[in-house]
Design a protein around this motif. Structure first.
Motif, PDB file in Angstrom:
ATOM      1  N   ALA A   1       0.835  -1.205   0.000  1.00  0.00           N
ATOM      2  CA  ALA A   1       0.000   0.000   0.000  1.00  0.00           C
ATOM      3  C   ALA A   1       0.867   1.251   0.000  1.00  0.00           C
ATOM      4  O   ALA A   1       0.606   2.200  -0.741  1.00  0.00           O
ATOM      5  CB  ALA A   1      -0.938  -0.006   1.204  1.00  0.00           C
TER       6      ALA A   1
ATOM      7  N   ASN B   1       1.265   4.099  -2.953  1.00  0.00           N
ATOM      8  CA  ASN B   1       0.678   5.361  -2.504  1.00  0.00           C
ATOM      9  C   ASN B   1      -0.845   5.243  -2.389  1.00  0.00           C
ATOM     10  O   ASN B   1      -1.590   6.124  -2.788  1.00  0.00           O
ATOM     11  CB  ASN B   1       1.055   6.515  -3.438  1.00  0.00           C
ATOM     12  N   ARG B   2      -1.275   4.106  -1.860  1.00  0.00           N
ATOM     13  CA  ARG B   2      -2.696   3.838  -1.643  1.00  0.00           C
ATOM     14  C   ARG B   2      -2.926   3.641  -0.150  1.00  0.00           C
ATOM     15  O   ARG B   2      -2.027   3.240   0.573  1.00  0.00           O
ATOM     16  CB  ARG B   2      -3.135   2.575  -2.382  1.00  0.00           C
TER      17      ARG B   2
ATOM     18  N   CYS C   1     -11.204  -1.005  -0.958  1.00  0.00           N
ATOM     19  CA  CYS C   1     -10.591   0.003  -1.821  1.00  0.00           C
ATOM     20  C   CYS C   1     -11.070  -0.157  -3.251  1.00  0.00           C
ATOM     21  O   CYS C   1     -10.937  -1.221  -3.830  1.00  0.00           O
ATOM     22  CB  CYS C   1      -9.076  -0.127  -1.811  1.00  0.00           C
TER      23      CYS C   1
ATOM     24  N   TRP D   1     -10.373   0.087  -6.932  1.00  0.00           N
ATOM     25  CA  TRP D   1      -9.123   0.154  -7.671  1.00  0.00           C
ATOM     26  C   TRP D   1      -9.174   1.126  -8.827  1.00  0.00           C
ATOM     27  O   TRP D   1      -8.158   1.657  -9.223  1.00  0.00           O
ATOM     28  CB  TRP D   1      -8.709  -1.243  -8.132  1.00  0.00           C
TER      29      TRP D   1
ATOM     30  N   ALA E   1      -8.556   5.312  -7.134  1.00  0.00           N
ATOM     31  CA  ALA E   1      -7.694   5.002  -6.007  1.00  0.00           C
ATOM     32  C   ALA E   1      -7.343   6.225  -5.177  1.00  0.00           C
ATOM     33  O   ALA E   1      -6.200   6.481  -4.881  1.00  0.00           O
ATOM     34  CB  ALA E   1      -6.428   4.330  -6.505  1.00  0.00           C
ATOM     35  N   ASP E   2      -8.350   6.987  -4.779  1.00  0.00           N
ATOM     36  CA  ASP E   2      -8.097   8.143  -3.926  1.00  0.00           C
ATOM     37  C   ASP E   2      -8.041   7.760  -2.461  1.00  0.00           C
ATOM     38  O   ASP E   2      -8.071   8.605  -1.593  1.00  0.00           O
ATOM     39  CB  ASP E   2      -9.194   9.197  -4.129  1.00  0.00           C
ATOM     40  N   GLY E   3      -7.981   6.513  -2.181  1.00  0.00           N
ATOM     41  CA  GLY E   3      -7.975   6.036  -0.812  1.00  0.00           C
ATOM     42  C   GLY E   3      -9.128   5.079  -0.611  1.00  0.00           C
ATOM     43  O   GLY E   3      -9.860   4.750  -1.526  1.00  0.00           O
ATOM     44  N   CYS E   4      -9.274   4.625   0.599  1.00  0.00           N
ATOM     45  CA  CYS E   4     -10.328   3.673   0.903  1.00  0.00           C
ATOM     46  C   CYS E   4     -11.579   4.409   1.356  1.00  0.00           C
ATOM     47  O   CYS E   4     -11.510   5.472   1.932  1.00  0.00           O
ATOM     48  CB  CYS E   4      -9.892   2.729   2.009  1.00  0.00           C
TER      49      CYS E   4
ATOM     50  N   HIS F   1       0.459  -0.055 -10.485  1.00  0.00           N
ATOM     51  CA  HIS F   1      -0.727   0.271  -9.693  1.00  0.00           C
ATOM     52  C   HIS F   1      -0.499   1.487  -8.779  1.00  0.00           C
ATOM     53  O   HIS F   1      -1.336   1.806  -7.950  1.00  0.00           O
ATOM     54  CB  HIS F   1      -1.156  -0.941  -8.859  1.00  0.00           C
ATOM     55  N   ARG F   2       0.653   2.149  -8.939  1.00  0.00           N
ATOM     56  CA  ARG F   2       0.941   3.336  -8.131  1.00  0.00           C
ATOM     57  C   ARG F   2       0.042   4.490  -8.551  1.00  0.00           C
ATOM     58  O   ARG F   2      -0.353   4.598  -9.710  1.00  0.00           O
ATOM     59  CB  ARG F   2       2.400   3.745  -8.281  1.00  0.00           C
ATOM     60  N   VAL F   3      -0.292   5.331  -7.589  1.00  0.00           N
ATOM     61  CA  VAL F   3      -1.112   6.511  -7.874  1.00  0.00           C
ATOM     62  C   VAL F   3      -0.380   7.744  -7.379  1.00  0.00           C
ATOM     63  O   VAL F   3       0.508   7.677  -6.527  1.00  0.00           O
ATOM     64  CB  VAL F   3      -2.509   6.416  -7.215  1.00  0.00           C
TER      65      VAL F   3
END
Length: 118
Positions: A36, A40-41, A50, A52, A55-58, A112-114
């Motif tokens: 995570a 950056n999640r 979450c 996907w 992906a601004d967070g949970c 999968h990085r944001v």
């Protein structure tokens, strides 16, 4: 909710007994935290899921109307690779060899990085 289950991790590790369940769960938690952070999640807590695609967070699963995506296979595989590494190398000290990062894990997680910008 978790990226991988204890049963999935034990299958990956070829562990058929229950003696190490607690330590394997600790390794799952550590691997998921690393994943995570690298992506950056937000970490996934038991009461959260979450999405996907966004992906601004949970978000709380009870308050979201967004369809939630399944954790990508590459993320699960990266977590399993980390769990395997943690399980097989339970101490930090490495003698007689060069120890480096796990490029396969970073390769699986990188896509999968944001929040990386352009």
């Amino acid at each position: 909710m978790s990226y991988v289950t204890l049963a999935e991790a034990k299958k990956h590790l070829l562990v058929i007994h229950d003696d190490d369940d607690e330590i394997i769960q600790q390794y799952i938690d550590a691997a998921e935290s690393y994943a995570a952070g690298y992506m950056n999640r937000a970490s996934i807590a038991d009461e959260q899921e979450c999405p996907w695609l966004f992906a601004d967070g949970c978000v709380s699963s009870s308050s979201s109307s967004e369809p939630l995506g399944e954790v990508p296979a590459g993320v699960k595989q990266a977590v399993l690779l980390l769990v395997g590494e943690y399980y097989e190398n339970r101490t930090q000290g490495v003698t007689g060899t060069i120890y480096s990062k796990m490029p396969a894990v970073e390769s699986l997680l990188h896509q999968h990085r944001v929040g990386l910008g352009v």
